[in-house]
Motif scaffolding. Structure first.
Motif, short mmCIF file in Angstrom:
data_model
loop_
_atom_site.label_atom_id
_atom_site.label_comp_id
_atom_site.label_asym_id
_atom_site.label_seq_id
_atom_site.Cartn_x
_atom_site.Cartn_y
_atom_site.Cartn_z
N ALA A 154 0.82 -1.33 0.25
CA ALA A 154 0.09 -0.01 0.01
C ALA A 154 1.01 1.27 -0.16
CB ALA A 154 -0.95 0.09 1.27
N VAL A 155 2.18 1.43 0.72
CA VAL A 155 2.93 2.32 0.79
C VAL A 155 3.36 2.64 -0.64
CG1 VAL A 155 5.06 3.29 1.84
CG2 VAL A 155 3.37 1.89 3.35
N TYR A 156 3.95 1.65 -1.11
CA TYR A 156 4.46 1.79 -2.44
C TYR A 156 3.46 2.37 -3.62
CZ TYR A 156 6.25 0.47 -7.04
OH TYR A 156 6.79 0.48 -8.41
N ARG A 157 2.32 1.64 -3.65
CA ARG A 157 1.31 2.10 -4.57
C ARG A 157 1.07 3.58 -4.51
NH1 ARG A 157 -1.87 -2.59 -3.68
NH2 ARG A 157 -3.30 -1.25 -2.53
N HIS A 158 0.98 4.05 -3.34
CA HIS A 158 0.39 5.47 -3.06
C HIS A 158 1.47 6.47 -3.22
CE1 HIS A 158 -2.90 3.30 -1.74
NE2 HIS A 158 -3.74 4.34 -1.72
N ARG A 159 2.65 6.03 -2.98
CA ARG A 159 3.96 6.86 -3.43
C ARG A 159 3.91 7.14 -4.80
NH1 ARG A 159 8.60 5.44 0.82
NH2 ARG A 159 8.05 7.01 2.47
N ALA A 160 3.71 5.72 -5.57
CA ALA A 160 3.66 5.90 -7.10
C ALA A 160 2.55 6.57 -7.94
CB ALA A 160 3.80 4.56 -7.60
N SER A 161 1.79 6.83 -7.04
CA SER A 161 0.45 7.65 -7.42
C SER A 161 -0.09 8.53 -6.41
CB SER A 161 -0.75 6.66 -7.59
OG SER A 161 -1.15 5.88 -6.49
N VAL B 2 -3.43 8.04 -16.11
CA VAL B 2 -4.69 7.32 -15.74
C VAL B 2 -4.73 6.11 -15.43
CG1 VAL B 2 -7.01 7.00 -16.77
CG2 VAL B 2 -5.72 9.08 -17.43
N SER B 3 -3.75 5.19 -15.96
CA SER B 3 -3.47 3.74 -15.58
C SER B 3 -2.90 3.61 -14.30
CB SER B 3 -2.56 3.12 -16.70
OG SER B 3 -2.40 1.80 -16.46
N THR B 4 -2.05 4.35 -13.90
CA THR B 4 -1.59 4.27 -12.65
C THR B 4 -2.57 4.57 -11.54
OG1 THR B 4 0.57 5.06 -13.32
CG2 THR B 4 0.35 5.24 -11.03
N TYR B 5 -3.35 5.44 -11.70
CA TYR B 5 -4.48 5.71 -10.69
C TYR B 5 -5.53 4.45 -10.51
CZ TYR B 5 -2.29 10.07 -9.50
OH TYR B 5 -1.61 11.23 -8.82
N LEU B 6 -5.87 3.96 -11.77
CA LEU B 6 -6.67 2.69 -11.99
C LEU B 6 -6.13 1.62 -11.20
CD1 LEU B 6 -8.10 3.20 -15.38
CD2 LEU B 6 -9.40 3.42 -13.25
N GLY B 7 -4.73 1.54 -11.32
CA GLY B 7 -4.17 0.34 -10.54
C GLY B 7 -4.48 0.23 -9.10
N LEU B 8 -4.95 1.47 -8.49
CA LEU B 8 -5.36 1.66 -6.95
C LEU B 8 -6.90 0.91 -6.84
CD1 LEU B 8 -4.55 5.33 -6.10
CD2 LEU B 8 -3.15 3.30 -5.95
N PRO C 47 -8.91 -3.62 -12.84
CA PRO C 47 -9.45 -2.26 -13.60
C PRO C 47 -8.40 -1.64 -14.48
CG PRO C 47 -10.36 -2.17 -11.30
CD PRO C 47 -9.36 -3.53 -11.44
N ARG C 48 -7.22 -1.65 -13.91
CA ARG C 48 -5.99 -1.29 -14.77
C ARG C 48 -6.00 -2.08 -15.97
NH1 ARG C 48 -0.25 0.56 -12.70
NH2 ARG C 48 0.83 0.87 -14.70
N ALA C 49 -5.92 -3.29 -15.74
CA ALA C 49 -5.73 -4.10 -17.13
C ALA C 49 -6.74 -4.04 -18.01
CB ALA C 49 -5.60 -5.47 -16.76
N VAL C 50 -8.04 -4.07 -17.51
CA VAL C 50 -9.08 -3.86 -18.35
C VAL C 50 -8.75 -2.44 -19.12
CG1 VAL C 50 -11.73 -2.94 -18.49
CG2 VAL C 50 -10.83 -4.91 -17.28
N PHE C 51 -8.48 -1.24 -18.47
CA PHE C 51 -8.43 0.10 -19.24
C PHE C 51 -7.36 -0.01 -20.32
CE2 PHE C 51 -6.23 3.99 -19.57
CZ PHE C 51 -7.42 4.86 -19.81
N ASP C 52 -6.18 -0.71 -20.01
CA ASP C 52 -5.23 -0.56 -20.77
C ASP C 52 -5.51 -1.63 -22.15
OD1 ASP C 52 -3.59 0.68 -19.05
OD2 ASP C 52 -2.24 -1.00 -18.65
N GLU C 53 -6.03 -2.74 -21.86
CA GLU C 53 -6.30 -3.49 -23.00
C GLU C 53 -7.70 -2.84 -23.92
OE1 GLU C 53 -6.79 -7.92 -22.40
OE2 GLU C 53 -5.87 -7.32 -20.42
#
Length: 251
Positions: free
Chosen positions: A33-40, A132-138, A216-222
């Protein structure tokens, strides 16, 4: 054609995860969770409300909506519940404020990419998709399912966020592509954007995510790669398929 999203996500996926700091762990977030939120990151103020939202964001990602309690948040912050309630009258209001802050952050970051004179269409597309893809990854499948069960009003707020941002973002990118000769000029852009909005809304339901076995992120990308393929000119396919970009991927 090489999906443009593969370019947009490469810089995010290869980052070296930072070590979680003591404050982040104290606020309830484990390493992922820490890593995901620093990345976004999300734009929050430096006052008490910003501190509350930052801590709630980590707990929310780690323990889902159902696992976020005002008692736990107060303990993590070393703050009284009375102080938290003075800023946010309910857990729903707190998460709603976090959704709004995320939307403002996305709009700011996307605006910076679109206004960058050093990026051409391919570079702007790459940068926008990276953000967009990074935030959807959350939005992990467990989180989406938990929200659907316990806080459908927050799901509605996220859908409203998409409805406000997607037409602005995708429409601006596509218009730039038409000007550059990379997107077909016979496309009705408002209709294409509405089509994309309804498509992604349907694909992001818990039932659809379960059937497709995707995040959700994979769906958005594809889905965006398929959507864009129908809109590009031959020159656009050649340009994006070459893997060339005008600037590095957005962080």
């Amino acid at each position: 054609m090489t999906p443009p999203t593969s370019l947009a996500t490469s810089a995010v996926s290869c980052r070296r995860p930072p070590s979680p700091d003591r404050a982040a762990i104290a606020s309830g977030g484990r390493f992922h969770a820490v890593y995901r939120h620093r990345a976004s990151p999300v734009d929050l103020d430096d006052g008490p409300s910003g501190r509350i939202l930052a801590a709630a964001r980590l707990i929310f990602a780690d323990r889902l909506y159902s696992g976020l309690t005002m008692d736990g948040l107060a303990a993590a912050l070393g703050m009284s519940k009375k102080t938290i309630y003075a800023h946010f009258p309910s857990k729903e209001a707190l998460i709603g404020a976090l959704v709004e802050a995320t939307g403002r952050t996305i709009r700011r970051r996307v605006g910076e990419v679109l206004a960058d004179p050093n990026r051409d269409f391919a570079g702007r597309l790459e940068g926008v998709l990276a953000i967009v893809s990074t935030y959807l990854g959350l939005l992990t499948p467990p989180l989406v399912d938990d929200l659907a069960r316990h806080a459908p009003q927050i799901v509605a707020a996220i859908d409203a966020l998409k409805a406000r941002n997607i037409p602005l973002v995708i429409g601006e990118v596509l218009r730039g592509g038409v000007t550059a000769g990379l997107v077909r000029d016979d496309i009705d852009i408002p209709f294409a954007v509405e089509f994309w909005l309804e498509t992604i809304k349907g694909l992001h339901t818990p039932a659809s995510l379960a059937r497709t076995e995707r995040t959700p992120r994979a769906v958005f990308d594809e889905a965006f790669a398929l959507f864009l393929a129908a809109l590009l000119t031959d020159r656009g396919r050649a340009t994006l398929g070459s893997g060339r970009t005008a600037a590095p991927s957005a962080p």
